[in-house]
Design a protein around this motif. Structure first.
Motif, PDB file in Angstrom:
ATOM      1  N   LEU A 164       0.643  -1.029   0.108  1.00  0.00           N
ATOM      2  CA  LEU A 164       0.223  -0.006   0.446  1.00  0.00           C
ATOM      3  C   LEU A 164       0.612   1.269   0.149  1.00  0.00           C
ATOM      4  N   ASN A 165       2.057   0.648   1.158  1.00  0.00           N
ATOM      5  CA  ASN A 165       2.910   2.801   0.457  1.00  0.00           C
ATOM      6  C   ASN A 165       2.934   2.187  -0.334  1.00  0.00           C
ATOM      7  N   LEU A 166       3.723   1.549  -1.188  1.00  0.00           N
ATOM      8  CA  LEU A 166       4.637   2.063  -2.167  1.00  0.00           C
ATOM      9  C   LEU A 166       3.717   1.940  -3.259  1.00  0.00           C
ATOM     10  N   VAL A 167       2.480   1.894  -3.141  1.00  0.00           N
ATOM     11  CA  VAL A 167       1.852   2.431  -4.843  1.00  0.00           C
ATOM     12  C   VAL A 167       1.298   4.179  -4.495  1.00  0.00           C
ATOM     13  N   THR A 168       0.803   4.194  -2.494  1.00  0.00           N
ATOM     14  CA  THR A 168       0.606   5.149  -2.780  1.00  0.00           C
ATOM     15  C   THR A 168       1.740   6.507  -3.165  1.00  0.00           C
ATOM     16  N   ARG A 169       2.747   6.307  -3.177  1.00  0.00           N
ATOM     17  CA  ARG A 169       4.170   6.907  -3.192  1.00  0.00           C
ATOM     18  C   ARG A 169       4.748   7.201  -4.554  1.00  0.00           C
ATOM     19  N   ILE A 170       3.931   5.725  -5.199  1.00  0.00           N
ATOM     20  CA  ILE A 170       3.167   6.121  -7.020  1.00  0.00           C
ATOM     21  C   ILE A 170       2.936   7.673  -7.094  1.00  0.00           C
ATOM     22  N   TRP A 171       1.703   7.354  -6.400  1.00  0.00           N
ATOM     23  CA  TRP A 171       1.128   8.285  -6.773  1.00  0.00           C
ATOM     24  C   TRP A 171       1.265  10.033  -7.094  1.00  0.00           C
ATOM     25  N   GLN A 172       1.685   9.390  -5.513  1.00  0.00           N
ATOM     26  CA  GLN A 172       2.660  11.045  -5.177  1.00  0.00           C
ATOM     27  C   GLN A 172       3.555  12.028  -6.530  1.00  0.00           C
ATOM     28  N   ALA A 173       3.943  10.363  -6.606  1.00  0.00           N
ATOM     29  CA  ALA A 173       5.426  11.114  -7.231  1.00  0.00           C
ATOM     30  C   ALA A 173       5.192  11.797  -8.999  1.00  0.00           C
TER      31      ALA A 173
END
Lengths: 313, 313
Positions: A164-173
């Motif tokens: 979940l954290n990895l996907v969150t960081r992708i969208w924030q990127a």
């Protein structure tokens, strides 16, 4: 950006949604490599030539064995094709690779994952970026499509916080604000604010074109009509899939709308001025408030749920 | 502009529509003098202070005796108030002064003029500029509102070509393209392309705000929803008047729409994919064609009808 967010990013389906995320991540240096998968060889060629991806294949098998923990697969095929893609991933991809999707309906993706995997796997984060365009295809890919838009993730009890954290960081990127909600809330809210307006817009344009007997009907339509019907230029197959996938949510919202519209129709027929004024005034006030809030900086903070929170869901 | 188009221009009702024409004519030097009439003293003060008009009064009687051939009165009050204004004009204004209006419905203005005058007088040109905004009031007046917009005039058998030409030149002076059509065609076309979308937009926002039991319903709505509902921020009283004035046209279009929408609803319920795809594809094609035509330079030439043509109507 000092170091990439992830190693390899694989997008399955290189259209507007997948292509925009791929090229957005590339532009910001957020991945070491961006790989595209598309059924059509021409799309693969176009995606590489346009710089949307670094390399592209017509089959996931071509890259599946390369992928390990820290890599991410993004499924951005039409809603009703997600299940077949998940089956392919289950067969060929390691359980430590992060998987996410961008489909507009989440209930049927959850069901598809349950049918393929038994239960939704911890590595799979259901998501939906609230951004789009009436354009479609790889040529419509836009690296800034998600800038200042929201992306809704719908974590489940089985969801892993790491993924979940990895996907969150992708969208924030790519500049998106990430929010979480339940699958059920997502489908109700989007059914009302997105799927229902599309049904209405398609039906309105079709009514004017085919049911009203006046060849000049569009000739004198003004700019307000163009804005109002913009969403009727959206991709018919994609929206057909959404209507099938969120049938319950769409019918619920549509029935409430038809009932409200029929009451308003009666008030016009019987010249019930007070009823008309009440509806128009309420709607104006609510809509003015909604746009005032849109104009403000987002007050909703990004809420990345912890593993313990996710498990409670 | 070498010489003014007209001598005195009087606008009755100094809101968005009237104020924009007044200030647009002033900006372009198209009149020797622009005079405003408003019920509210504050509006008169604001209109002068904002430079929308040269002088303003709370009653037409204050200027009626000054007006002669070559002067123009523009009625831009809410649709249902036009009749009372016409009665006032008949009592105080000379028969050689040109009169026109900007109401969104023409059938009821025609009826009002017939009731006041016996038949629609040769000096009165019914008109409707196809431009607007969800904003209203004198502070929303915009001198460029009509630039590259269309203005529909609906001349009758009794219409004088002299007056029609003068009104045509006024709209052309502020950058509008002038078209003519019958009163009946106008009300059918606008009922379908403008009044019906407003009914739908008001009803949709009201449904979401009051019939759907989810406090977050607007929180996750995106930009597409904002565009789709923009017209629900329009002035409730103005739109109430339009629904009353074009009751027949609105109900006709609304009934066709509800029937089309109900068929589409059934196709979603029974999962008739072909029906959905047919509607969505037809609508997309028609709407894409409509916007492609909007983007082209106008091919419809301005048609200023001669007196003989007018008399044939």
């Amino acid at each position: 950006m000092s170091s990439p967010v992830i190693n390899k990013f694989v997008v399955i389906g290189i259209g507007l949604i997948g292509g925009s995320l791929a090229t957005g991540l590339k532009k910001r240096g957020a991945c070491r490599e961006v790989i595209g998968i598309a059924r059509s060889e021409q799309t693969c060629v176009d995606a590489v030539n346009l710089g949307v991806v670094d390399r592209a294949y017509t089959s996931l098998q071509s890259v599946a064995s390369e992928l390990t923990a820290g890599d991410v697969i993004f499924i951005s095929v039409p809603t009703l094709s997600v299940k077949a893609v998940l089956a392919d991933i289950k067969t060929h991809v390691s359980a430590d690779v992060t998987i996410t999707d961008g489909a507009s309906v989440k209930g049927n993706v959850q069901t598809a994952a349950q049918e393929v995997y038994g239960e939704v796997p911890a590595q799979f984060i259901l998501g939906h970026p609230i951004a789009g365009s009436e354009k479609s295809g790889v040529t419509a890919a836009n690296p800034d499509l998600y800038e200042n838009h929201r992306c809704i993730l719908t974590p489940l009890a089985t969801t892993s916080a790491v993924h979940l954290n990895l996907v969150t960081r992708i969208w924030q990127a790519v500049g998106a604000e990430v929010l979480t909600m339940t699958v059920e809330d997502h489908d109700e809210v989007l059914g009302a604010t997105s799927h229902l307006p599309h049904v209405i817009a398609y039906s309105l344009v079709d009514t004017l074109a085919h049911d009203i007997d006046n060849p000049n009907i569009f000739r004198y339509a003004a700019g307000g009509f163009r804005d109002f019907t913009r969403i009727a230029s959206s991709d018919p197959i994609m929206w057909h899939d959404i209507m099938r996938a969120n049938k319950t949510g769409v019918l619920h919202a549509l029935d409430l709308f038809i009932a409200n519209l029929t009451r308003l129709r009666t008030s016009i027929e019987i010249e019930d001025s007070q009823y008309m004024l009440d509806v128009f005034t309420r709607a104006k006030n609510v809509r003015d408030e909604f746009t005032a809030n849109l104009a403000k900086p987002h007050v909703v903070s990004t809420h990345v749920i912890s593993k313990s929170e996710a498990k409670k869901d």
